[in-house]
Design a protein around this motif. Structure first.
Motif, PDB file in Angstrom:
ATOM      1  N   THR A 194       0.602  -1.088   0.098  1.00 12.01           N
ATOM      2  CA  THR A 194      -0.018   0.125  -0.002  1.00 12.01           C
ATOM      3  C   THR A 194       1.398   1.519  -0.040  1.00 12.01           C
ATOM      4  OG1 THR A 194       0.425   0.027   2.554  1.00 12.01           O
ATOM      5  CG2 THR A 194      -1.862  -1.073   1.509  1.00 12.01           C
ATOM      6  N   VAL A 195       0.188   2.563   0.212  1.00 12.27           N
ATOM      7  CA  VAL A 195       1.340   3.241  -0.004  1.00 12.27           C
ATOM      8  C   VAL A 195       1.737   3.847   1.336  1.00 12.27           C
ATOM      9  CG1 VAL A 195       0.944   5.979   0.478  1.00 12.27           C
ATOM     10  CG2 VAL A 195      -0.696   5.401  -1.178  1.00 12.27           C
ATOM     11  N   MET A 204      12.322   6.969   2.964  1.00  8.92           N
ATOM     12  CA  MET A 204      13.073   6.148   4.090  1.00  8.92           C
ATOM     13  C   MET A 204      12.777   6.363   5.867  1.00  8.92           C
ATOM     14  SD  MET A 204      13.272   3.292   2.260  1.00  8.92           S
ATOM     15  CE  MET A 204      11.613   3.914   0.986  1.00  8.92           C
ATOM     16  N   SER A 205      12.741   7.791   5.693  1.00 12.43           N
ATOM     17  CA  SER A 205      13.189   7.576   7.091  1.00 12.43           C
ATOM     18  C   SER A 205      11.672   7.892   7.834  1.00 12.43           C
ATOM     19  CB  SER A 205      13.506   9.204   7.314  1.00 12.43           C
ATOM     20  OG  SER A 205      12.655  10.451   6.621  1.00 12.43           O
ATOM     21  N   ARG A 206      10.108   8.050   7.300  1.00 17.37           N
ATOM     22  CA  ARG A 206       9.088   7.798   7.017  1.00 17.37           C
ATOM     23  C   ARG A 206       8.252   6.941   6.402  1.00 17.37           C
ATOM     24  NH1 ARG A 206       5.475  10.793   4.226  1.00 17.37           N
ATOM     25  NH2 ARG A 206       6.706  11.545   2.348  1.00 17.37           N
ATOM     26  N   LEU A 207       8.544   6.373   5.489  1.00 16.34           N
ATOM     27  CA  LEU A 207       7.610   5.135   5.094  1.00 16.34           C
ATOM     28  C   LEU A 207       8.975   3.538   4.870  1.00 16.34           C
ATOM     29  CD1 LEU A 207       6.479   6.686   1.567  1.00 16.34           C
ATOM     30  CD2 LEU A 207       5.813   6.709   3.767  1.00 16.34           C
ATOM     31  N   GLY A 208       9.828   4.312   5.539  1.00 11.09           N
ATOM     32  CA  GLY A 208      10.465   2.207   5.274  1.00 11.09           C
ATOM     33  C   GLY A 208      10.662   1.439   6.014  1.00 11.09           C
ATOM     34  N   ASP A 209      11.310  -0.160   6.201  1.00  9.69           N
ATOM     35  CA  ASP A 209      10.178  -1.246   7.328  1.00  9.69           C
ATOM     36  C   ASP A 209      10.747   0.091   8.238  1.00  9.69           C
ATOM     37  OD1 ASP A 209       9.432  -2.260   4.701  1.00  9.69           O
ATOM     38  OD2 ASP A 209      11.662  -3.211   4.680  1.00  9.69           O
ATOM     39  N   ALA A 260       9.008  18.240   4.446  1.00 12.05           N
ATOM     40  CA  ALA A 260       8.700  17.321   4.542  1.00 12.05           C
ATOM     41  C   ALA A 260       8.910  16.087   3.558  1.00 12.05           C
ATOM     42  CB  ALA A 260       7.236  17.773   3.041  1.00 12.05           C
ATOM     43  N   ARG A 261       9.715  15.856   3.965  1.00  8.67           N
ATOM     44  CA  ARG A 261      10.589  14.179   4.335  1.00  8.67           C
ATOM     45  C   ARG A 261      10.232  12.901   3.006  1.00  8.67           C
ATOM     46  NH1 ARG A 261      10.830  16.382   8.323  1.00  8.67           N
ATOM     47  NH2 ARG A 261      10.909  15.713  10.348  1.00  8.67           N
ATOM     48  N   GLY A 262      10.478  14.572   1.997  1.00 10.05           N
ATOM     49  CA  GLY A 262      10.295  13.523   0.677  1.00 10.05           C
ATOM     50  C   GLY A 262       9.636  12.923  -0.413  1.00 10.05           C
ATOM     51  N   GLN A 263       7.593  14.216   0.600  1.00  8.35           N
ATOM     52  CA  GLN A 263       6.671  14.066  -0.440  1.00  8.35           C
ATOM     53  C   GLN A 263       7.102  14.945  -1.917  1.00  8.35           C
ATOM     54  OE1 GLN A 263       3.448  15.241   1.809  1.00  8.35           O
ATOM     55  NE2 GLN A 263       3.921  14.458   3.676  1.00  8.35           N
ATOM     56  N   THR A 264       5.827  14.369  -2.435  1.00  7.59           N
ATOM     57  CA  THR A 264       6.807  15.553  -3.683  1.00  7.59           C
ATOM     58  C   THR A 264       5.935  16.613  -3.449  1.00  7.59           C
ATOM     59  OG1 THR A 264       5.228  13.475  -5.104  1.00  7.59           O
ATOM     60  CG2 THR A 264       4.814  15.118  -6.454  1.00  7.59           C
ATOM     61  N   PRO A 265       6.500  17.959  -4.644  1.00 10.78           N
ATOM     62  CA  PRO A 265       5.574  19.142  -4.182  1.00 10.78           C
ATOM     63  C   PRO A 265       3.796  19.310  -5.144  1.00 10.78           C
ATOM     64  CG  PRO A 265       8.087  19.154  -5.161  1.00 10.78           C
ATOM     65  CD  PRO A 265       7.401  17.749  -5.188  1.00 10.78           C
ATOM     66  N   TYR A 266       4.053  20.001  -4.647  1.00 11.94           N
ATOM     67  CA  TYR A 266       2.206  20.551  -5.225  1.00 11.94           C
ATOM     68  C   TYR A 266       1.341  19.837  -4.943  1.00 11.94           C
ATOM     69  CZ  TYR A 266       5.011  24.728  -6.690  1.00 11.94           C
ATOM     70  OH  TYR A 266       6.031  25.674  -6.388  1.00 11.94           O
ATOM     71  N   PRO A 267       0.926  18.399  -4.520  1.00 11.08           N
ATOM     72  CA  PRO A 267       0.298  17.472  -4.145  1.00 11.08           C
ATOM     73  C   PRO A 267      -0.931  18.056  -4.453  1.00 11.08           C
ATOM     74  CG  PRO A 267       0.413  17.860  -2.017  1.00 11.08           C
ATOM     75  CD  PRO A 267       1.633  18.860  -2.543  1.00 11.08           C
ATOM     76  N   GLY A 268      -1.797  17.052  -5.892  1.00  6.29           N
ATOM     77  CA  GLY A 268      -3.411  17.474  -6.165  1.00  6.29           C
ATOM     78  C   GLY A 268      -3.216  18.596  -7.408  1.00  6.29           C
ATOM     79  N   LEU A 274       9.593  -0.347  -5.227  1.00  8.15           N
ATOM     80  CA  LEU A 274       8.943   0.275  -5.151  1.00  8.15           C
ATOM     81  C   LEU A 274       9.015   1.589  -4.639  1.00  8.15           C
ATOM     82  CD1 LEU A 274       5.733  -0.667  -4.739  1.00  8.15           C
ATOM     83  CD2 LEU A 274       6.189  -1.249  -2.241  1.00  8.15           C
ATOM     84  N   SER A 275       9.858   1.699  -3.817  1.00  5.01           N
ATOM     85  CA  SER A 275      10.291   3.062  -3.229  1.00  5.01           C
ATOM     86  C   SER A 275      10.176   4.343  -4.053  1.00  5.01           C
ATOM     87  CB  SER A 275      11.898   3.414  -2.502  1.00  5.01           C
ATOM     88  OG  SER A 275      12.436   3.376  -3.300  1.00  5.01           O
ATOM     89  N   GLU A 276      10.281   3.649  -5.670  1.00  6.01           N
ATOM     90  CA  GLU A 276      10.480   5.165  -6.695  1.00  6.01           C
ATOM     91  C   GLU A 276       8.855   5.602  -7.243  1.00  6.01           C
ATOM     92  OE1 GLU A 276      12.513   6.935  -7.848  1.00  6.01           O
ATOM     93  OE2 GLU A 276      14.176   5.818  -6.660  1.00  6.01           O
ATOM     94  N   ASP A 277       8.344   4.444  -7.509  1.00  9.44           N
ATOM     95  CA  ASP A 277       6.854   3.725  -7.496  1.00  9.44           C
ATOM     96  C   ASP A 277       5.923   4.529  -6.328  1.00  9.44           C
ATOM     97  OD1 ASP A 277       3.496   2.884  -8.250  1.00  9.44           O
ATOM     98  OD2 ASP A 277       4.651   1.900  -9.508  1.00  9.44           O
ATOM     99  N   ILE A 278       6.201   4.054  -4.843  1.00 10.46           N
ATOM    100  CA  ILE A 278       5.040   5.038  -3.837  1.00 10.46           C
ATOM    101  C   ILE A 278       5.549   6.188  -4.091  1.00 10.46           C
ATOM    102  CG2 ILE A 278       5.296   5.143  -1.164  1.00 10.46           C
ATOM    103  CD1 ILE A 278       5.831   1.995  -0.998  1.00 10.46           C
TER     104      ILE A 278
END
Length: 871
Positions: free
Chosen positions: A375-376, A589-594, A699-707, A856-860
């Protein structure tokens, strides 16, 4: 002071006085309310005494205290009250400090005569209908006696009674008002008006809100309604789970206050509804309105089941059962398939469906596969591994598994088939994986088989490639000649990542002293056969050759891989090995890693400082990067960030800008407004991208301008919209990044100013002393001063003052540049007037996203999309 006291002592001795003493004390007074009262004290034995008046143990501060000299060392003073009120009644006396001791006069009382004043006024009462209750009222004089008369619901209750008075009420059925009167010889006083309230059911709770949703826990807060004149004791929470059908959960009773409750044990990625009612001693309130909320996603709790494969020479087909919704805990992003071959892990594969078809089945012999649902938030547990083998080998394994059973059965019938076994021993045949072997009597053995592959291990090695074979221009060839490294000195390892034009591999480089250095090698895709593409790759290496800075990645060398039957070799750019990879993946990875980990604010600011120092170095070399982003910054083993990926960089040979003149893929969400509009790039457009990179870090790696789609970015920016402040981002850091997004390039800070501002922030988080804040003077008004912090409020140019009538305005702006501000900030609508409008960008946006292939990390992370800018 000592001289003053000595003088007093000498005077006393000469006068024959042993010490100061009060010769007059205040006398008791009885004063009618509103009249004047005066008290007096006299002391002997001090030359200039300070006489203090006291009332009920507290010092009185009077501005009109008067002293009268009775003799050389004899003084009298008075305390006057012009209009005596009840609060002036009390005990009075005088005090003098002498040699550390307090000398006090006799005391006296002021008694105030007037209308009664209340010591206890009646208070509001809440009661049930018809239930008796008492009301109390107390008043005092002087003069005494004081009598009390009660009024209830506008009617007199009984006659006057001595104070204090208690009124017994047999009960009421409706709310009524009441008060009491107090009477003495001076007049009548009336108390406050109280109310008898009838207790009732409370109103429904209001403003039920989901204050926090974290993992499988939710915190609810609400505001109680009217309590019905009776304290609320408990509230009851009702919850429904909406999963196709509504499932009622057990009610939860909460003791209040406080009016909040944390509820755990909820399912991930599920819809819930909640409502609340509260109780007082009368009964329950009505329910509040239903409030809906959804719990966040989490990783799947189960591995895919029934993992099977089908293998042919043409392809390998993998299948598995899809996870149930209660196992998935979120929206299915992809199925991740990992596999190993020969004990080495291979690149993971991603599939949207629960089936995968892989071409070239033969290359997967003896490979082990596992699958996991993602999942995300992340990926769930792995399935049991399966080993891919040809069907014949599987059949052989099955036969060996039953061999022992066959042998036991054979022993039971051995006496019956003895003759047959003897014949078979004489004429036996053996099946092999290469074919059949049969030996008839009297003949030599014949072996027949079909080979799956053939290898020529004695073929001649390809000759070493040179720069002359590439067809590049002579200047580039001369610049790279001294960094050309023979291919035989490189040993390529596993792949670190893939991109649009090639891949990055781990490698080992043999040095001149025979030592081995671990490096990273960028390899151009083998299907790229154009000299222009190869030349573009080598231009990036030529830029990097001249870089010598700890925060800019430095070229080690280039090498050429000669390919059989190909005209051009494959360029390989050799770079230092970066242990922690690119900054974007590290932040993700700091936010979504295992195993997520925490990055301190000090470390995040240090990342920004490293990038700013590297970009300042590049700007000093007249280099504009044009592709600054977290994905193009690398982290070495010391957690130092190095600016990398100079594929779009340009050397500015004249002027201070570069104009894009061809079709290129550019990262729209990092590009400055003027670059989108006119394809003009400067160091200030790199500053814009640095602000976006700061946002990525916070934002710990979030994509800019979400939405916001790529095709909508220009319109979004021209309206004055910018990236919003990330959660947990301090305002001063957001002000710095916001100053980088001024629509007027000259109003953005330089990289050196950004370094100074970030160093100030970093120092504020360390034990080092804080720098004194700078003060900026508004030159438009001599009386106005503005204290600036670090960031946009300090003026985007650091030491220059900014008028903030319009956002991002700065000193030295031309009039046409201010028009940018009016249009982009929306100020034209508010101010009025005929302002020049900016013509839309000359850019056709195809919206095609560039997807990465490295797992997956690139896709997520919703890979940053590029668009084609057509000029």
């Amino acid at each position: 002071m000592w001289i003053y006291l000595s003088a007093i002592v000498l005077v006393h001795c000469s006068a024959g006085i042993h010490g100061p003493r009060f010769t007059k004390s205040p006398a008791n007074l009885t004063v009618t309310q509103g009249n004047m009262a005066r008290l007096g004290c006299a002391i002997e034995g001090l030359s200039e005494p300070e006489i203090i008046w006291m009332k009920d143990g507290e010092r009185l501060y009077s501005t009109d205290q008067m002293y009268i000299t009775l003799d050389t060392h004899h003084w009298e003073t008075f305390h006057s009250v012009k209009s005596v009120q009840q609060h002036d009644a009390g005990k009075y006396w005088c005090e003098v400090e002498f040699r550390g001791m307090t000398i006090s006069s006799g005391s006296a009382w002021i008694t105030v005569e007037g209308v009664p004043h209340f010591m206890l006024e009646p208070q509001d009462v809440a009661t049930f209908p018809g239930v008796p209750f008492n009301l109390t009222c107390a008043a005092v004089g002087p003069p005494d006696p004081v009598e009390v008369l009660w009024w209830l619901g506008g009617a007199q209750e009984g006659d006057y009674m001595p104070s204090p008075s208690v009124l017994y009420v047999r009960g009421v059925n409706d709310s009524v008002k009441f008060y009491c009167e107090a009477k003495n010889a001076r007049g009548i006083s009336v108390s406050r008006t109280g109310t008898v309230h009838i207790k009732a059911l409370p109103d429904a709770p209001r403003l039920v809100q989901v204050d926090q949703v974290l993992d499988n826990n939710v915190t609810l807060v609400w505001t109680p309604g009217f309590n019905g004149h009776s304290d609320l004791s408990t509230c009851t929470i009702q919850m429904l789970k909406n999963s196709g059908r509504k499932l009622k959960l057990p009610d939860q009773r909460v003791t209040v206050p406080p009016f909040q409750r944390s509820i755990g044990g909820l399912s991930s990625h599920s819809n819930y509804s909640v409502r609340i009612y509260c109780n007082n001693e009368v009964g329950p309130s009505p329910f509040s309105s239903w409030v809906d909320f959804q719990t966040p996603e989490s990783v799947p709790s189960a591995a895919p089941k029934n993992f099977t494969f089908e293998l042919t020479e043409q392809q390998l087909s993998l299948r598995w059962a899809a996870l149930e919704e209660e196992e998935l805990h979120g929206r299915l992003l992809a199925y991740k398939v990992q596999w190993t071959l020969g004990g080495e892990s291979q690149d993971a594969l991603l599939f949207k469906e629960n089936v995968a078809h892989l071409a070239g089945g033969g290359r997967f012999f003896n490979a082990t596969f596992q699958v996991s649902a993602c999942t995300v938030v992340g990926c769930g547990p792995w399935s049991q591994p399966i080993l891919v083998m040809p069907a014949s080998a599987v059949s052989a394994q099955t036969q060996r598994g039953h061999m022992w059973v066959g042998l036991l059965l054979g022993l039971l019938v051995a006496t019956m088939v003895g003759l047959l076994l003897t014949v078979l021993v004489q004429r036996r045949g053996k099946e092999t994986q290469f074919g059949s072997v049969f030996k008839p009597p009297g003949m030599e053995s014949a072996v027949t088989f079909t080979a799956a592959r053939s290898f020529n291990r004695q073929g001649p090695e390809l000759p070493e490639s040179t720069l002359d074979s590439l067809g590049i221009n002579n200047d580039l060839k001369a610049k790279l000649q001294d960094v050309l490294i023979p291919e035989r000195l490189l040993t390529l390892g596993h792949m670190l990542g893939k991109g649009e034009f090639g891949s990055v591999r781990e490698a080992f480089l043999k040095m001149e002293d025979s030592s081995v250095q671990k490096v990273a090698v960028k390899v151009l895709k083998t299907d790229i056969n154009s000299s222009s593409d190869i030349e573009q790759c080598l231009k990036e290496a030529a830029y990097m050759k001249d870089f010598h800075h700890p925060n800019v990645i430095q070229l080690i060398g280039i090498s050429l891989h000669r390919r059989a039957q190909q005209r051009l070799p494959v360029p390989m750019v050799i770079l230092p090995f970066m242990k922690h990879g690119d900054l974007h993946t590290f932040l993700l990875m700091s936010r979504l890693g295992d195993e997520p980990f925490t990055l301190s604010l000090q470390m995040l600011i240090q990342f920004m400082l490293d990038i700013a120092r590297g970009m300042e170095y590049l700007s000093s070399k007249s280099i504009i990067h044009r592709d600054l982003a977290a994905r193009n910054c690398m982290l070495n083993e010391n957690m130092t960030v190095c600016v990398a990926d100079f594929g779009l960089s340009k050397k500015i040979y004249s002027g201070d800008y570069y104009r894009q003149g061809s079709v290129s893929k550019l990262p729209v969400k990092w590009i400055a407004l003027e670059s989108l509009a006119d394809n003009v790039y400067t160091t200030q457009s790199d500053v814009w991208a640095f602000g976006v990179t700061m946002w990525e870090i916070m934002a710990r790696g979030q994509t800019p301008y979400p939405g916001v789609e790529n095709s909508e970015i220009y319109e979004y920016l021209i309206k004055g919209e910018r990236l919003k402040q990330p959660p947990d981002c301090p305002p001063d850091i957001y002000e710095i990044m916001h100053s980088c997004w001024s629509p007027v390039p000259k109003c953005r800070p330089s990289f050196q100013q950004l370094i100074d501002q970030l160093e100030g922030l970093w120092a504020g988080l360390s034990p080092a002393p804080l720098k004194e804040p700078l003060l900026y003077v508004n030159l438009e008004g001599e009386d106005q001063e503005q204290e600036a912090g670090l960031g946009a409020s300090a003026g985007p140019l650091g030491g220059e003052e900014t008028s903030w009538a319009v956002p991002w305005q700065c000193v030295g702006m031309e009039e046409d540049e201010k028009d940018w501000l009016m249009v982009s900030s929306g100020a034209a609508l508010a101010i009025g007037g005929d302002y020049r409008y900016i013509i839309g960008p000359r850019a056709a946006i195809d919206g095609e996203s560039r997807r990465s292939e490295d797992g997956l990390s690139e896709d997520i992370r919703d890979e940053e999309e590029d668009v084609i800018i057509n000029v």
